[in-house]
Design a protein around this motif. Structure first.
Motif, PDB file in Angstrom:
ATOM      1  N   GLU A 211       0.838  -1.208   0.000  1.00 21.96           N
ATOM      2  CA  GLU A 211       0.000   0.000   0.000  1.00 21.96           C
ATOM      3  C   GLU A 211       0.871   1.255   0.000  1.00 21.96           C
ATOM      4  O   GLU A 211       0.608   2.203  -0.757  1.00 21.96           O
ATOM      5  CB  GLU A 211      -0.927  -0.001   1.226  1.00 21.96           C
ATOM      6  CG  GLU A 211      -1.961  -1.118   1.239  1.00 21.96           C
ATOM      7  CD  GLU A 211      -1.394  -2.457   1.662  1.00 21.96           C
ATOM      8  OE1 GLU A 211      -2.063  -3.480   1.429  1.00 21.96           O
ATOM      9  OE2 GLU A 211      -0.276  -2.480   2.223  1.00 21.96           O
ATOM     10  N   ARG A 212       1.897   1.257   0.819  1.00 20.83           N
ATOM     11  CA  ARG A 212       2.796   2.413   0.852  1.00 20.83           C
ATOM     12  C   ARG A 212       3.559   2.532  -0.467  1.00 20.83           C
ATOM     13  O   ARG A 212       3.796   3.641  -0.963  1.00 20.83           O
ATOM     14  CB  ARG A 212       3.769   2.265   2.029  1.00 20.83           C
ATOM     15  CG  ARG A 212       4.862   3.320   2.082  1.00 20.83           C
ATOM     16  CD  ARG A 212       5.618   3.266   3.398  1.00 20.83           C
ATOM     17  NE  ARG A 212       6.885   3.942   3.313  1.00 20.83           N
ATOM     18  CZ  ARG A 212       7.045   5.273   3.333  1.00 20.83           C
ATOM     19  NH1 ARG A 212       5.986   6.058   3.418  1.00 20.83           N
ATOM     20  NH2 ARG A 212       8.241   5.826   3.252  1.00 20.83           N
ATOM     21  N   GLN A 213       3.929   1.391  -1.044  1.00 22.24           N
ATOM     22  CA  GLN A 213       4.632   1.421  -2.323  1.00 22.24           C
ATOM     23  C   GLN A 213       3.765   2.051  -3.412  1.00 22.24           C
ATOM     24  O   GLN A 213       4.246   2.854  -4.217  1.00 22.24           O
ATOM     25  CB  GLN A 213       5.020  -0.005  -2.730  1.00 22.24           C
ATOM     26  CG  GLN A 213       5.868  -0.090  -3.982  1.00 22.24           C
ATOM     27  CD  GLN A 213       7.264   0.465  -3.804  1.00 22.24           C
ATOM     28  OE1 GLN A 213       7.889   0.231  -2.767  1.00 22.24           O
ATOM     29  NE2 GLN A 213       7.755   1.191  -4.786  1.00 22.24           N
ATOM     30  N   ASN A 214       2.492   1.705  -3.442  1.00 19.44           N
ATOM     31  CA  ASN A 214       1.584   2.284  -4.435  1.00 19.44           C
ATOM     32  C   ASN A 214       1.411   3.780  -4.227  1.00 19.44           C
ATOM     33  O   ASN A 214       1.297   4.552  -5.191  1.00 19.44           O
ATOM     34  CB  ASN A 214       0.232   1.579  -4.377  1.00 19.44           C
ATOM     35  CG  ASN A 214       0.286   0.167  -4.932  1.00 19.44           C
ATOM     36  OD1 ASN A 214       1.099  -0.130  -5.798  1.00 19.44           O
ATOM     37  ND2 ASN A 214      -0.554  -0.708  -4.411  1.00 19.44           N
ATOM     38  N   THR A 215       1.397   4.189  -2.954  1.00 20.84           N
ATOM     39  CA  THR A 215       1.284   5.623  -2.668  1.00 20.84           C
ATOM     40  C   THR A 215       2.498   6.378  -3.174  1.00 20.84           C
ATOM     41  O   THR A 215       2.380   7.439  -3.798  1.00 20.84           O
ATOM     42  CB  THR A 215       1.118   5.846  -1.159  1.00 20.84           C
ATOM     43  OG1 THR A 215      -0.060   5.171  -0.701  1.00 20.84           O
ATOM     44  CG2 THR A 215       1.002   7.329  -0.835  1.00 20.84           C
ATOM     45  N   LEU A 216       3.696   5.833  -2.924  1.00 20.23           N
ATOM     46  CA  LEU A 216       4.925   6.476  -3.382  1.00 20.23           C
ATOM     47  C   LEU A 216       5.012   6.474  -4.905  1.00 20.23           C
ATOM     48  O   LEU A 216       5.567   7.404  -5.504  1.00 20.23           O
ATOM     49  CB  LEU A 216       6.141   5.766  -2.789  1.00 20.23           C
ATOM     50  CG  LEU A 216       6.308   5.840  -1.268  1.00 20.23           C
ATOM     51  CD1 LEU A 216       7.518   5.032  -0.832  1.00 20.23           C
ATOM     52  CD2 LEU A 216       6.439   7.278  -0.797  1.00 20.23           C
ATOM     53  N   ALA A 217       4.490   5.420  -5.535  1.00 24.30           N
ATOM     54  CA  ALA A 217       4.552   5.330  -6.993  1.00 24.30           C
ATOM     55  C   ALA A 217       3.694   6.395  -7.670  1.00 24.30           C
ATOM     56  O   ALA A 217       3.834   6.634  -8.872  1.00 24.30           O
ATOM     57  CB  ALA A 217       4.120   3.941  -7.457  1.00 24.30           C
ATOM     58  N   GLY A 218       2.818   7.039  -6.897  1.00 23.16           N
ATOM     59  CA  GLY A 218       2.032   8.133  -7.458  1.00 23.16           C
ATOM     60  C   GLY A 218       2.888   9.314  -7.869  1.00 23.16           C
ATOM     61  O   GLY A 218       2.462  10.154  -8.672  1.00 23.16           O
ATOM     62  N   ASN A 219       4.104   9.395  -7.304  1.00 24.72           N
ATOM     63  CA  ASN A 219       5.063  10.434  -7.683  1.00 24.72           C
ATOM     64  C   ASN A 219       6.207   9.761  -8.435  1.00 24.72           C
ATOM     65  O   ASN A 219       7.032   9.076  -7.833  1.00 24.72           O
ATOM     66  CB  ASN A 219       5.582  11.160  -6.440  1.00 24.72           C
ATOM     67  CG  ASN A 219       6.539  12.299  -6.783  1.00 24.72           C
ATOM     68  OD1 ASN A 219       6.927  12.488  -7.932  1.00 24.72           O
ATOM     69  ND2 ASN A 219       6.918  13.067  -5.769  1.00 24.72           N
ATOM     70  N   SER A 220       6.250   9.928  -9.743  1.00 29.80           N
ATOM     71  CA  SER A 220       7.255   9.246 -10.563  1.00 29.80           C
ATOM     72  C   SER A 220       8.672   9.707 -10.255  1.00 29.80           C
ATOM     73  O   SER A 220       9.638   9.047 -10.646  1.00 29.80           O
ATOM     74  CB  SER A 220       6.960   9.466 -12.044  1.00 29.80           C
ATOM     75  OG  SER A 220       6.983  10.856 -12.356  1.00 29.80           O
ATOM     76  N   ASN A 221       8.825  10.839  -9.555  1.00 35.74           N
ATOM     77  CA  ASN A 221      10.158  11.295  -9.161  1.00 35.74           C
ATOM     78  C   ASN A 221      10.705  10.532  -7.967  1.00 35.74           C
ATOM     79  O   ASN A 221      11.884  10.626  -7.652  1.00 35.74           O
ATOM     80  CB  ASN A 221      10.133  12.793  -8.835  1.00 35.74           C
ATOM     81  CG  ASN A 221       9.968  13.641 -10.086  1.00 35.74           C
ATOM     82  OD1 ASN A 221      10.413  13.256 -11.160  1.00 35.74           O
ATOM     83  ND2 ASN A 221       9.313  14.779  -9.941  1.00 35.74           N
ATOM     84  N   VAL A 222       9.820   9.814  -7.276  1.00 32.46           N
ATOM     85  CA  VAL A 222      10.242   9.045  -6.109  1.00 32.46           C
ATOM     86  C   VAL A 222      10.532   7.602  -6.502  1.00 32.46           C
ATOM     87  O   VAL A 222      11.601   7.059  -6.228  1.00 32.46           O
ATOM     88  CB  VAL A 222       9.170   9.096  -4.992  1.00 32.46           C
ATOM     89  CG1 VAL A 222       9.584   8.233  -3.805  1.00 32.46           C
ATOM     90  CG2 VAL A 222       8.940  10.534  -4.555  1.00 32.46           C
ATOM     91  N   THR A 223       9.557   6.952  -7.149  1.00 29.15           N
ATOM     92  CA  THR A 223       9.738   5.577  -7.606  1.00 29.15           C
ATOM     93  C   THR A 223       8.753   5.280  -8.720  1.00 29.15           C
ATOM     94  O   THR A 223       7.684   5.903  -8.804  1.00 29.15           O
ATOM     95  CB  THR A 223       9.537   4.565  -6.448  1.00 29.15           C
ATOM     96  OG1 THR A 223       9.752   3.248  -6.943  1.00 29.15           O
ATOM     97  CG2 THR A 223       8.147   4.657  -5.869  1.00 29.15           C
ATOM     98  N   ARG A 224       9.121   4.354  -9.558  1.00 27.89           N
ATOM     99  CA  ARG A 224       8.232   3.916 -10.631  1.00 27.89           C
ATOM    100  C   ARG A 224       7.715   2.502 -10.386  1.00 27.89           C
ATOM    101  O   ARG A 224       6.963   1.971 -11.195  1.00 27.89           O
ATOM    102  CB  ARG A 224       8.969   3.986 -11.976  1.00 27.89           C
ATOM    103  CG  ARG A 224       9.359   5.404 -12.353  1.00 27.89           C
ATOM    104  CD  ARG A 224      10.183   5.445 -13.623  1.00 27.89           C
ATOM    105  NE  ARG A 224      10.638   6.806 -13.905  1.00 27.89           N
ATOM    106  CZ  ARG A 224      11.459   7.134 -14.896  1.00 27.89           C
ATOM    107  NH1 ARG A 224      11.937   6.193 -15.697  1.00 27.89           N
ATOM    108  NH2 ARG A 224      11.830   8.390 -15.080  1.00 27.89           N
ATOM    109  N   ALA A 225       8.140   1.903  -9.294  1.00 26.96           N
ATOM    110  CA  ALA A 225       7.711   0.541  -8.963  1.00 26.96           C
ATOM    111  C   ALA A 225       6.451   0.580  -8.116  1.00 26.96           C
ATOM    112  O   ALA A 225       6.372   1.331  -7.147  1.00 26.96           O
ATOM    113  CB  ALA A 225       8.829  -0.192  -8.223  1.00 26.96           C
ATOM    114  N   ARG A 226       5.490  -0.237  -8.481  1.00 27.17           N
ATOM    115  CA  ARG A 226       4.264  -0.340  -7.706  1.00 27.17           C
ATOM    116  C   ARG A 226       4.371  -1.534  -6.753  1.00 27.17           C
ATOM    117  O   ARG A 226       5.420  -2.185  -6.649  1.00 27.17           O
ATOM    118  CB  ARG A 226       3.069  -0.471  -8.639  1.00 27.17           C
ATOM    119  CG  ARG A 226       2.920   0.732  -9.586  1.00 27.17           C
ATOM    120  CD  ARG A 226       1.585   0.745 -10.271  1.00 27.17           C
ATOM    121  NE  ARG A 226       0.495   0.923  -9.316  1.00 27.17           N
ATOM    122  CZ  ARG A 226       0.117   2.104  -8.819  1.00 27.17           C
ATOM    123  NH1 ARG A 226       0.725   3.223  -9.207  1.00 27.17           N
ATOM    124  NH2 ARG A 226      -0.874   2.179  -7.967  1.00 27.17           N
ATOM    125  N   GLY A 227       3.287  -1.808  -6.026  1.00 25.50           N
ATOM    126  CA  GLY A 227       3.294  -2.868  -5.030  1.00 25.50           C
ATOM    127  C   GLY A 227       3.715  -4.207  -5.598  1.00 25.50           C
ATOM    128  O   GLY A 227       3.248  -4.618  -6.661  1.00 25.50           O
TER     129      GLY A 227
END
Length: 317
Positions: A211-227
């Motif tokens: 869930e946190r990974q998907n939230t961070l993936a909302g910003n492509s500058n942070v990460t492009r990997a989803r859950g």
């Protein structure tokens, strides 16, 4: 639970049979009356033997009671053997020792690198230090908006320059969900960085929920990997920073920290880890991961790998 219920049922049935059966009560009573004299006779025999055994220990009885003195040797040997067993089963066992034994079976490579060392995780970094580090990093980046990270490393292209530190406050900085195969490699890097280069390291984030990974993936500058696309969900990745003069330093714009990240990447790669500073699209200098051979990025595999460290730790409880 089923066994306990069955035993209680048997006990209840026997109790009811005893109270409702006159013949059974009489038989039990007669059995006790027969056993009491026999018990008294056996008790007297034991007392007599104990008295003889005690007298046999006297120096003047060495020749006449030598056969009884052999019992003292047996008794001493019994207590000695019992003490060894008690020590073996009650001696303190820490999770790092269990993890080392586990790695000897599942990951001989890292076990050989450890060379018998049992490395313990450092204390979890205080939340207040993380908050101060976020403020300090924000101030540095706002004061140097045009400074590129490639000033510190001219060999890396396409450098990612916009980092978000505010989400670190919600990160998981505990070690128990990190898989031992990665965890021991990371701890070895921590030790080398401290002893060889004087950099004290702290864990910013280890396990990361999908869930946190998907939230961070909302910003492509942070990460492009989803859950379940990131190694964080498998306990095989971590983000780290440095500690200087009692304060955590997370900004890559700090020359001292950037130099530390370069050293960190070299050492991490030497023990079989993948360093985020080598990536072409988004450089993540504090990130390392262990690309375990044969890993299948599935929910079941994530649950298995993240639970291994916790299960090993629970073995000592």
């Amino acid at each position: 639970m089923i066994l306990a219920i069955f035993i209680c049922f048997i006990c209840l049935a026997c109790s009811l049979a005893f109270f409702f059966s006159y013949e059974l009560r009489i038989k039990v009573q007669r059995s006790f009356l027969v056993l009491i004299p026999q018990s008294k006779k056996q008790l007297n025999s034991v007392r007599y033997f104990a008295q003889q055994l005690n007298n046999a220990a006297a120096p003047e009885q060495i020749q006449s009671h030598w056969h009884l003195q052999q019992w003292w040797i047996l008794v001493a040997g019994f207590f000695l053997f019992t003490s060894i067993l008690i020590f073996a089963f009650t001696r303190p066992i820490n999770p790092t020792k269990i993890e080392a034994d586990y790695l000897r079976e599942v990951d001989p490579q890292i076990y050989a690198l450890l060379e018998g060392q049992i490395l313990s995780p450092p204390p979890e970094v205080e939340e207040s230090l993380i908050e101060e580090a976020i403020i300090a990093a924000t101030n540095i980046e706002s004061a140097q908006p045009n400074v590129q990270a490639k000033v510190f490393n001219l060999n890396i292209e396409d450098v990612h320059t916009q980092h978000s530190h505010a989400d670190l406050a919600a990160a998981n900085r505990k070690w128990h969900k990190m898989n031992p195969r990665y965890k021991k490699r990371l701890l070895m890097v921590f030790k080398i960085m401290q002893q060889r280069h004087g950099y004290e390291m702290v864990l910013l984030e280890g396990y990361r929920s999908p869930e946190r990974q998907n939230t961070l993936a909302g910003n492509s500058n942070v990460t492009r990997a989803r859950g379940f696309q990131s190694y964080h969900q498998f306990g095989l990745a971590a983000d780290v920073a440095f500690k200087r003069n009692g304060k955590v330093v997370i900004s890559e714009r700090d020359p001292w920290a950037m130099q530390g990240y370069q050293l960190y990447g070299e050492i991490a790669e030497s023990v079989g880890l993948t360093w985020g500073g080598r990536w072409k699209s988004i450089q993540d200098y504090g990130h390392t991961e262990y690309r375990m051979p044969g890993l299948r990025k599935t929910v079941e595999m994530a649950e298995q790998l993240t639970s291994e460290g916790q299960l090993l730790a629970n073995n000592i409880n």
